[in-house]
Design a protein around this motif. Sequence first.
Motif, short mmCIF file in Angstrom:
data_model
loop_
_atom_site.label_atom_id
_atom_site.label_comp_id
_atom_site.label_asym_id
_atom_site.label_seq_id
_atom_site.Cartn_x
_atom_site.Cartn_y
_atom_site.Cartn_z
N LEU A 4 0.97 -1.20 -0.16
CA LEU A 4 -0.04 -0.01 -0.11
C LEU A 4 1.01 1.14 -0.14
N VAL A 5 0.66 2.06 -0.88
CA VAL A 5 1.40 3.40 -1.06
C VAL A 5 0.75 4.35 0.13
N LEU A 6 1.37 4.95 0.85
CA LEU A 6 1.03 5.75 1.86
C LEU A 6 1.25 7.28 1.52
N ARG A 7 2.16 7.29 0.97
CA ARG A 7 2.71 8.91 0.53
C ARG A 7 2.97 8.75 -0.96
N PRO A 8 2.08 8.86 -2.01
CA PRO A 8 2.23 8.75 -3.38
C PRO A 8 2.92 10.10 -3.93
N GLU A 9 3.15 11.18 -3.15
CA GLU A 9 4.06 12.11 -3.81
C GLU A 9 5.02 12.61 -2.83
N ARG A 20 10.10 -5.78 -8.49
CA ARG A 20 10.28 -4.61 -9.35
C ARG A 20 8.64 -4.00 -9.73
N SER A 21 7.83 -4.00 -8.38
CA SER A 21 6.21 -3.57 -8.58
C SER A 21 6.37 -2.11 -8.23
N LEU A 22 7.55 -1.34 -7.84
CA LEU A 22 7.41 0.02 -7.49
C LEU A 22 7.94 0.84 -8.59
N ARG A 23 7.48 2.22 -8.73
CA ARG A 23 7.99 3.21 -9.64
C ARG A 23 8.01 4.57 -8.94
N LEU A 24 8.98 5.27 -9.21
CA LEU A 24 9.06 6.91 -9.05
C LEU A 24 9.13 7.41 -10.32
N VAL A 25 8.32 8.25 -10.59
CA VAL A 25 8.41 9.09 -11.71
C VAL A 25 8.15 10.60 -11.45
N GLU A 26 8.65 11.55 -12.27
CA GLU A 26 8.61 12.85 -12.49
C GLU A 26 6.98 12.99 -12.65
N SER A 27 6.65 13.77 -11.76
CA SER A 27 5.00 14.39 -11.61
C SER A 27 4.66 14.91 -13.11
N ALA A 28 3.68 14.79 -13.76
CA ALA A 28 3.39 15.86 -14.89
C ALA A 28 2.83 17.17 -14.49
N PRO A 29 3.45 18.12 -15.21
CA PRO A 29 3.33 19.49 -14.94
C PRO A 29 1.65 19.94 -14.97
#
Length: 67
Positions: free
Chosen positions: A33-38, A58-67
Amino acid sequence: MQLTANRATCIGAGQCVFTDPDAFDQDDDGLVLVLRPEPAATEEIARATEAVHVCPSRSLRLVESAP
């Protein structure tokens, strides 16, 4: 930054929770469960990045947020 988890591929190893318990938890089935998505602070991003790297499925991803 946007932190996401693919629960369909999660194997419930819990490495994410051990690495960053403020950002992750596990449900009753042991799935992530993701508690802090940002994550915003530098330390939050660093811990989330480490969790992404230690995830055995490899179930997790951290990507730049879209503007």
